[in-house]
Design a protein around this motif. Structure first.
Motif, PDB file in Angstrom:
ATOM      1  N   HIS A 180     -20.216  -9.957  -6.843  1.00 34.19           N
ATOM      2  CA  HIS A 180     -19.894 -10.106  -5.239  1.00 34.19           C
ATOM      3  C   HIS A 180     -18.249 -10.171  -5.293  1.00 34.19           C
ATOM      4  CE1 HIS A 180     -20.628 -11.565  -1.073  1.00 34.19           C
ATOM      5  NE2 HIS A 180     -19.356 -11.980  -1.170  1.00 34.19           N
ATOM      6  N   LEU A 181     -17.749  -9.038  -4.493  1.00 29.94           N
ATOM      7  CA  LEU A 181     -16.183  -9.052  -4.462  1.00 29.94           C
ATOM      8  C   LEU A 181     -15.677  -9.466  -2.984  1.00 29.94           C
ATOM      9  CD1 LEU A 181     -15.413  -5.612  -5.856  1.00 29.94           C
ATOM     10  CD2 LEU A 181     -15.880  -7.740  -7.156  1.00 29.94           C
ATOM     11  N   VAL A 182     -14.734 -10.587  -2.939  1.00 23.64           N
ATOM     12  CA  VAL A 182     -14.236 -10.816  -1.739  1.00 23.64           C
ATOM     13  C   VAL A 182     -12.916  -9.957  -1.356  1.00 23.64           C
ATOM     14  CG1 VAL A 182     -12.686 -12.764  -0.681  1.00 23.64           C
ATOM     15  CG2 VAL A 182     -14.516 -13.398  -2.339  1.00 23.64           C
ATOM     16  N   MET A 183     -13.069  -9.522  -0.164  1.00 25.83           N
ATOM     17  CA  MET A 183     -12.337  -8.264   0.196  1.00 25.83           C
ATOM     18  C   MET A 183     -11.381  -8.959   1.479  1.00 25.83           C
ATOM     19  SD  MET A 183     -13.460  -6.003  -1.576  1.00 25.83           S
ATOM     20  CE  MET A 183     -12.479  -4.467  -1.066  1.00 25.83           C
ATOM     21  N   VAL A 184     -10.268  -8.300   1.495  1.00 27.91           N
ATOM     22  CA  VAL A 184      -9.139  -8.768   2.661  1.00 27.91           C
ATOM     23  C   VAL A 184      -8.794  -7.847   3.276  1.00 27.91           C
ATOM     24  CG1 VAL A 184      -8.815 -10.988   1.281  1.00 27.91           C
ATOM     25  CG2 VAL A 184      -7.215  -8.785   0.988  1.00 27.91           C
ATOM     26  N   PRO A 185      -8.020  -7.781   4.449  1.00 27.48           N
ATOM     27  CA  PRO A 185      -7.578  -7.105   5.174  1.00 27.48           C
ATOM     28  C   PRO A 185      -6.304  -6.349   4.509  1.00 27.48           C
ATOM     29  CG  PRO A 185      -8.068  -8.609   6.845  1.00 27.48           C
ATOM     30  CD  PRO A 185      -8.364  -9.256   5.319  1.00 27.48           C
ATOM     31  N   ASN A 186      -6.052  -5.325   4.716  1.00 27.62           N
ATOM     32  CA  ASN A 186      -5.081  -4.516   3.974  1.00 27.62           C
ATOM     33  C   ASN A 186      -3.749  -4.889   4.269  1.00 27.62           C
ATOM     34  OD1 ASN A 186      -7.142  -2.790   2.757  1.00 27.62           O
ATOM     35  ND2 ASN A 186      -6.661  -1.314   4.348  1.00 27.62           N
ATOM     36  N   PRO A 187      -2.848  -5.463   2.975  1.00 26.35           N
ATOM     37  CA  PRO A 187      -1.438  -5.692   3.509  1.00 26.35           C
ATOM     38  C   PRO A 187      -0.772  -4.536   3.529  1.00 26.35           C
ATOM     39  CG  PRO A 187      -2.069  -5.780   1.165  1.00 26.35           C
ATOM     40  CD  PRO A 187      -3.080  -5.504   1.673  1.00 26.35           C
ATOM     41  N   PRO A 188       0.701  -4.938   3.929  1.00 28.29           N
ATOM     42  CA  PRO A 188       1.519  -3.766   4.333  1.00 28.29           C
ATOM     43  C   PRO A 188       1.893  -3.082   2.962  1.00 28.29           C
ATOM     44  CG  PRO A 188       2.477  -5.907   5.446  1.00 28.29           C
ATOM     45  CD  PRO A 188       1.301  -6.188   4.546  1.00 28.29           C
ATOM     46  N   GLN A 189       1.816  -3.599   1.891  1.00 28.07           N
ATOM     47  CA  GLN A 189       1.992  -2.773   0.712  1.00 28.07           C
ATOM     48  C   GLN A 189       1.029  -2.105   0.198  1.00 28.07           C
ATOM     49  OE1 GLN A 189       2.072  -6.163   0.827  1.00 28.07           O
ATOM     50  NE2 GLN A 189       0.887  -6.973  -1.127  1.00 28.07           N
ATOM     51  N   HIS A 190      -0.136  -2.119   0.682  1.00 25.11           N
ATOM     52  CA  HIS A 190      -1.387  -1.680   0.255  1.00 25.11           C
ATOM     53  C   HIS A 190      -2.180  -0.990   1.474  1.00 25.11           C
ATOM     54  CE1 HIS A 190      -4.084  -0.082  -3.074  1.00 25.11           C
ATOM     55  NE2 HIS A 190      -4.984  -1.146  -2.487  1.00 25.11           N
ATOM     56  N   PRO A 191      -1.681  -0.162   2.428  1.00 29.05           N
ATOM     57  CA  PRO A 191      -2.062  -0.008   3.654  1.00 29.05           C
ATOM     58  C   PRO A 191      -3.676   0.757   3.390  1.00 29.05           C
ATOM     59  CG  PRO A 191      -0.385   1.505   3.159  1.00 29.05           C
ATOM     60  CD  PRO A 191      -0.372   0.593   1.937  1.00 29.05           C
ATOM     61  N   LYS A 192      -3.913   1.528   2.579  1.00 26.61           N
ATOM     62  CA  LYS A 192      -5.197   2.351   2.293  1.00 26.61           C
ATOM     63  C   LYS A 192      -6.052   1.493   1.709  1.00 26.61           C
ATOM     64  CE  LYS A 192      -2.691   6.936   1.978  1.00 26.61           C
ATOM     65  NZ  LYS A 192      -2.492   8.197   1.255  1.00 26.61           N
ATOM     66  N   GLY A 193      -6.100   0.463   1.171  1.00 25.85           N
ATOM     67  CA  GLY A 193      -7.132  -0.422   0.591  1.00 25.85           C
ATOM     68  C   GLY A 193      -7.697   0.310  -0.415  1.00 25.85           C
ATOM     69  N   ASP A 194      -8.884  -0.611  -0.905  1.00 23.57           N
ATOM     70  CA  ASP A 194      -9.264  -0.289  -2.011  1.00 23.57           C
ATOM     71  C   ASP A 194     -11.005   0.418  -1.846  1.00 23.57           C
ATOM     72  OD1 ASP A 194      -7.409  -1.117  -3.984  1.00 23.57           O
ATOM     73  OD2 ASP A 194      -7.935  -3.180  -3.412  1.00 23.57           O
ATOM     74  N   PHE A 195     -11.754  -0.307  -1.281  1.00 26.72           N
ATOM     75  CA  PHE A 195     -12.873   0.198  -1.179  1.00 26.72           C
ATOM     76  C   PHE A 195     -13.497  -0.171   0.055  1.00 26.72           C
ATOM     77  CE2 PHE A 195     -12.527  -2.018  -5.324  1.00 26.72           C
ATOM     78  CZ  PHE A 195     -12.592  -0.852  -6.213  1.00 26.72           C
ATOM     79  N   LEU A 196     -14.870   0.576   0.301  1.00 24.34           N
ATOM     80  CA  LEU A 196     -15.427   0.315   1.721  1.00 24.34           C
ATOM     81  C   LEU A 196     -16.220  -0.868   1.674  1.00 24.34           C
ATOM     82  CD1 LEU A 196     -16.479   4.176   1.887  1.00 24.34           C
ATOM     83  CD2 LEU A 196     -14.856   3.032   3.074  1.00 24.34           C
ATOM     84  N   LEU A 197     -16.665  -1.266   2.755  1.00 20.08           N
ATOM     85  CA  LEU A 197     -17.662  -2.496   2.898  1.00 20.08           C
ATOM     86  C   LEU A 197     -18.690  -2.179   3.996  1.00 20.08           C
ATOM     87  CD1 LEU A 197     -18.129  -5.417   1.660  1.00 20.08           C
ATOM     88  CD2 LEU A 197     -16.874  -6.157   3.563  1.00 20.08           C
ATOM     89  N   ARG A 198     -19.941  -1.881   3.343  1.00 18.05           N
ATOM     90  CA  ARG A 198     -20.999  -1.261   4.173  1.00 18.05           C
ATOM     91  C   ARG A 198     -22.110  -2.096   4.205  1.00 18.05           C
ATOM     92  NH1 ARG A 198     -21.156   5.331   3.029  1.00 18.05           N
ATOM     93  NH2 ARG A 198     -19.519   5.658   4.637  1.00 18.05           N
ATOM     94  N   ASP A 199     -22.613  -2.945   4.855  1.00 14.62           N
ATOM     95  CA  ASP A 199     -23.761  -3.580   5.131  1.00 14.62           C
ATOM     96  C   ASP A 199     -23.892  -4.668   4.127  1.00 14.62           C
ATOM     97  OD1 ASP A 199     -24.515  -2.312   7.612  1.00 14.62           O
ATOM     98  OD2 ASP A 199     -25.344  -0.554   6.446  1.00 14.62           O
ATOM     99  N   GLY A 200     -22.704  -5.332   3.528  1.00 21.19           N
ATOM    100  CA  GLY A 200     -22.731  -6.143   2.477  1.00 21.19           C
ATOM    101  C   GLY A 200     -22.534  -5.512   1.356  1.00 21.19           C
ATOM    102  N   LEU A 201     -22.398  -4.218   1.141  1.00 19.47           N
ATOM    103  CA  LEU A 201     -22.198  -3.597  -0.319  1.00 19.47           C
ATOM    104  C   LEU A 201     -20.808  -3.007  -0.284  1.00 19.47           C
ATOM    105  CD1 LEU A 201     -25.164  -1.393  -1.031  1.00 19.47           C
ATOM    106  CD2 LEU A 201     -24.700  -3.672  -2.262  1.00 19.47           C
ATOM    107  N   VAL A 202     -20.027  -3.168  -1.680  1.00 21.50           N
ATOM    108  CA  VAL A 202     -18.989  -2.674  -1.610  1.00 21.50           C
ATOM    109  C   VAL A 202     -19.137  -1.082  -2.130  1.00 21.50           C
ATOM    110  CG1 VAL A 202     -16.650  -2.994  -2.936  1.00 21.50           C
ATOM    111  CG2 VAL A 202     -17.894  -4.892  -2.238  1.00 21.50           C
ATOM    112  N   GLN A 203     -18.272  -0.189  -1.754  1.00 26.86           N
ATOM    113  CA  GLN A 203     -18.633   1.106  -2.209  1.00 26.86           C
ATOM    114  C   GLN A 203     -17.013   1.814  -2.545  1.00 26.86           C
ATOM    115  OE1 GLN A 203     -21.374   3.411   0.001  1.00 26.86           O
ATOM    116  NE2 GLN A 203     -22.444   1.626   0.821  1.00 26.86           N
ATOM    117  N   ASP A 204     -17.000   2.554  -3.307  1.00 29.99           N
ATOM    118  CA  ASP A 204     -15.859   3.393  -3.755  1.00 29.99           C
ATOM    119  C   ASP A 204     -15.855   4.551  -2.599  1.00 29.99           C
ATOM    120  OD1 ASP A 204     -14.095   5.045  -4.873  1.00 29.99           O
ATOM    121  OD2 ASP A 204     -15.019   5.281  -6.692  1.00 29.99           O
ATOM    122  N   PRO A 205     -14.773   4.643  -1.945  1.00 27.71           N
ATOM    123  CA  PRO A 205     -14.485   5.970  -0.964  1.00 27.71           C
ATOM    124  C   PRO A 205     -14.744   7.246  -1.787  1.00 27.71           C
ATOM    125  CG  PRO A 205     -12.845   4.152  -0.732  1.00 27.71           C
ATOM    126  CD  PRO A 205     -13.543   3.829  -1.830  1.00 27.71           C
ATOM    127  N   ALA A 206     -14.307   7.354  -2.880  1.00 24.91           N
ATOM    128  CA  ALA A 206     -14.486   8.538  -3.683  1.00 24.91           C
ATOM    129  C   ALA A 206     -15.950   8.938  -3.757  1.00 24.91           C
ATOM    130  CB  ALA A 206     -13.800   8.612  -4.813  1.00 24.91           C
TER     131      ALA A 206
END
Length: 238
Positions: free
Chosen positions: A133-159
Motif C-alpha cells: 500500500h503506497l501513500v500518494m501525495v499531490p504533486n509538489p512544484p519540483q515534480h509536477p507530472k507525478g509518478d503513478f495513477l490512483l484508480r479505485d484504490g489501486l496504484v497504477q503505472d501511467p505507462a
C-alpha cells in the motif's frame, strides 16, 4: 507492527551540507529530520524500528543509540555500500518480521499520522492478491507530472495501466511512505543495490499495489533551498 526508516542515501544534491552531516540528521524546526519520524512512529505505538545507513552511518548510530529516547527499540542495518531502497529493505527483512511493515524515506518531512499504517497493514494481511500500500501525495512544484495513477484504490503505472486511456487523468507523487508484505521482496538480493521502482511497477501490472492519497503536509527535502524554506516555516509555526 514494525517499521523501517531509510537513511542510507548520500544526499549529493544537498552538498556541501551533507559532506559532514548525513541527510537525515539535517535539522528543520531545530530537530533532525529523522527525529520527526521517530516521534511520529512512537506516538502511533510502534516499538521496533530498523534504520539503515551507509554514508556517515556512525553519526546516525551515535545520535539514535538504541532508540530509548523515543521509547523505541532501534536495530541499525549498516550498509558498506548503499543498497538503494529495495536492496536495503531486503537486507533488513530478518528484523522486519513476517507481517506487513512500514517503510518511510528518511529525507521527507510530513505530518502524515503513522497510525494509518496499522489500518493499511490489516487490509494487506487479509488480502491474498495485494502486496503493498503506497501513500500518494499531490504533486509538489519540483515534480509536477507525478509518478503513478490512483484508480479505485489501486496504484497504477501511467505507462502500462490496467485499463485503457489515461488522457486527462492526473498522476500523483509517491510520498516515500509504503506498507509492504515481505513476499514482495522475494528474490531481491540482500547484498546488491536494487531499486524499488521496477519492483513496484511489475507488481502494478497485475493489480497488486493498493494506494491512498494524503493531502496533508509533505515535503521532499531534496535541496538546500527546500530545507531552509521548511525550517523557516516550522520555526514560525512554533
Amino acid at each position: 507492527m514494525r517499521a523501517m526508516i531509510l537513511a542510507a542515501g548520500r544526499g549529493k544534491r544537498m552538498r556541501p551540507l551533507t559532506d559532514h552531516t548525513p541527510k537525515p540528521l539535517l535539522k528543520v524546526g531545530q530537530r533532525p529530520l529523522i527525529d520527526w519520524h521517530l516521534q511520529n512512529l512512537s506516538s502511533a505505538g510502534f516499538r521496533q524500528i530498523v534504520v539503515n545507513h551507509a554514508w556517515l552511518g556512525d553519526q546516525i548510530r551515535a545520535h539514535l543509540g538504541d532508540g530509548g529516547n523515543w521509547n523505541l527499540k532501534i536495530h541499525h542495518s549498516a550498509e558498506e555500500q548503499a543498497l538503494e531502497t529495495a536492496g536495503g529493505i531486503a537486507r533488513a527483512l530478518p528484523w522486519l518480521g513476517d507481517k506487513p511493515f512500514l517503510v518511510i524515506n528518511g529525507d521527507v518531512w510530513t505530518d502524515w499520522p503513522a497510525s494509518e499504517a496499522l489500518v493499511h497493514a490489516k487490509a494487506l494481511q487479509g488480502s491474498s492478491s495485494h502486496q503493498a500500500h503506497l501513500v500518494m501525495v499531490p504533486n509538489p512544484p519540483q515534480h509536477p507530472k507525478g509518478d503513478f495513477l490512483l484508480r479505485d484504490g489501486l496504484v497504477q503505472d501511467p505507462a502500462s495501466p490496467l485499463s485503457a486511456t489515461t488522457r486527462d487523468e492526473p498522476a500523483y507523487t509517491f510520498s516515500g511512505i509504503g506498507i509492504y508484505k515481505p513476499d514482495l521482496f522475494d528474490g531481491v538480493p540482500a547484498d546488491k543495490p536494487v531499486a524499488l521502482g521496477p519492483l513496484l511497477r511489475k507488481a502494478m501490472q497485475s493489480g497488486q499495489i493498493l494506494g491512498s492519497l494524503y493531502a496533508g503536509q509533505w515535503h521532499d527535502i531534496g535541496t538546500k533551498e527546500r530545507l531552509e524554506k521548511l525550517d523557516r516555516a516550522l520555526r514560525c509555526s512554533g
